[in-house]
Design a protein around this motif. Structure first.
Motif, PDB file in Angstrom:
ATOM      1  N   PRO A  86       0.901   2.917  -4.488  1.00  0.00           N
ATOM      2  CA  PRO A  86      -0.362   3.566  -4.119  1.00  0.00           C
ATOM      3  C   PRO A  86      -1.434   3.479  -5.199  1.00  0.00           C
ATOM      4  N   TRP A 115      -5.323  -4.491  -6.824  1.00  0.00           N
ATOM      5  CA  TRP A 115      -4.329  -4.444  -7.898  1.00  0.00           C
ATOM      6  C   TRP A 115      -4.644  -5.567  -8.887  1.00  0.00           C
ATOM      7  N   ARG A 119       0.837  -1.212   0.000  1.00  0.00           N
ATOM      8  CA  ARG A 119       0.000   0.000   0.000  1.00  0.00           C
ATOM      9  C   ARG A 119       0.866   1.254   0.000  1.00  0.00           C
ATOM     10  N   GLU A 120       1.984   1.184   0.689  1.00  0.00           N
ATOM     11  CA  GLU A 120       2.901   2.325   0.764  1.00  0.00           C
ATOM     12  C   GLU A 120       3.666   2.516  -0.552  1.00  0.00           C
ATOM     13  N   GLU A 163      -7.173  -7.190  -3.195  1.00  0.00           N
ATOM     14  CA  GLU A 163      -7.034  -5.884  -2.558  1.00  0.00           C
ATOM     15  C   GLU A 163      -7.259  -4.751  -3.551  1.00  0.00           C
ATOM     16  N   LYS A 184      -3.748   1.651  -7.725  1.00  0.00           N
ATOM     17  CA  LYS A 184      -4.275   0.330  -8.016  1.00  0.00           C
ATOM     18  C   LYS A 184      -4.318   0.073  -9.528  1.00  0.00           C
TER      19      LYS A 184
END
Length: 244
Positions: free
Chosen positions: A76, A101, A72-73, A99, A78
């Motif tokens: 960022p 992606w 996530r970091e 999630e 998707k």
């Protein structure tokens, strides 16, 4: 590799980082080789995946739930197109897909594994693709991906017997070929990244990852009480970094 770092075989025998899932965790000793150098042979992986069902999984280094906050970091957007190098039967691709992606392209040495993964994910995750491919000679066009991710795949090419401080010419050539191919297929954008997760300490890995025009960041990660793991991030240097 230091004495405190696991070999690939010892880590697998000890059940390194089993994922929380209803799938079967691969600890069946019948699929494990007699020595680490077997991991270098494509024939080993073909036979192994033929024995395992498509519900079996194994996650080298770190579980997806530990890696997700880092993803996530670091990724960022998707909408990023992600290349998963040596995907194996890890749960990381499916967890990342679920999630958000969804543009994940998976490659692996083993054709048996790729066919299993196609069958497993074709309905639930239709936009995720699977390709049998050698990471040292990728067939993708230049600038095709935003992110490439290697979770202990390069480590496989370092399993030959010998002094880790003085790797053979073949090990050096194989690892350099992977990195060169990855950098070739990444888009020439400031946001592009090569992410590499390993138990290999920087003094063993930087020789392959230090490249002109690319910035290398290293970070020690891993859950408390576990082996020490490392995150390497390669990204294009910004214009101000390139100035003398």
């Amino acid at each position: 590799m230091s004495a405190s770092s696991p070999t690939r075989l010892s880590a697998e025998k000890e059940g390194e980082q089993p994922s929380k899932s209803s799938s079967t965790f691969s600890t069946d000793l019948s699929v494990l080789p007699d020595s680490n150098d077997a991991y270098l042979r494509q024939e080993y992986w073909e036979e192994r995946y033929k024995k395992e069902s498509n519900e079996t999984h194994f996650d080298w280094c770190l579980r997806p739930d530990i890696l997700l906050p880092l993803m996530r970091e670091l990724i960022p957007s998707k909408d990023s197109r992600i290349l998963m190098l040596g995907c194996g039967n890890s749960l990381l691709s499916e967890v990342m897909y679920d999630e958000g992606w969804t543009q994940i392209v998976n490659v692996d040495y083993s054709s048996a594994l790729i066919e299993q993964m196609k069958e497993k994910h074709s309905v639930l995750r239709p936009s995720m693709t699977w390709h049998q491919m050698d990471i040292r000679e990728l067939s993708f066009e230049d600038g095709s991906f935003d992110v490439a991710l290697d979770k202990a795949t390069m480590d496989t090419m370092m399993q030959e017997k010998g002094d880790p401080w003085s790797p053979s010419e073949k090990v050096q050539a194989d690892c350099n070929a992977e990195v060169s191919e990855v950098l070739r297929v990444l888009r020439p954008l400031p946001t592009s990244k090569f992410l590499y997760y390993t138990w290999g300490q920087p003094h063993f890995r930087k020789r392959y990852l230090t490249r002109e025009g690319w910035d290398l960041r290293t970070r020690e990660i891993g859950p408390p009480g576990s082996f020490g793991y490392y995150q390497y991030v390669l990204s294009p240097k910004q214009e101000d970094q390139l100035m003398p």
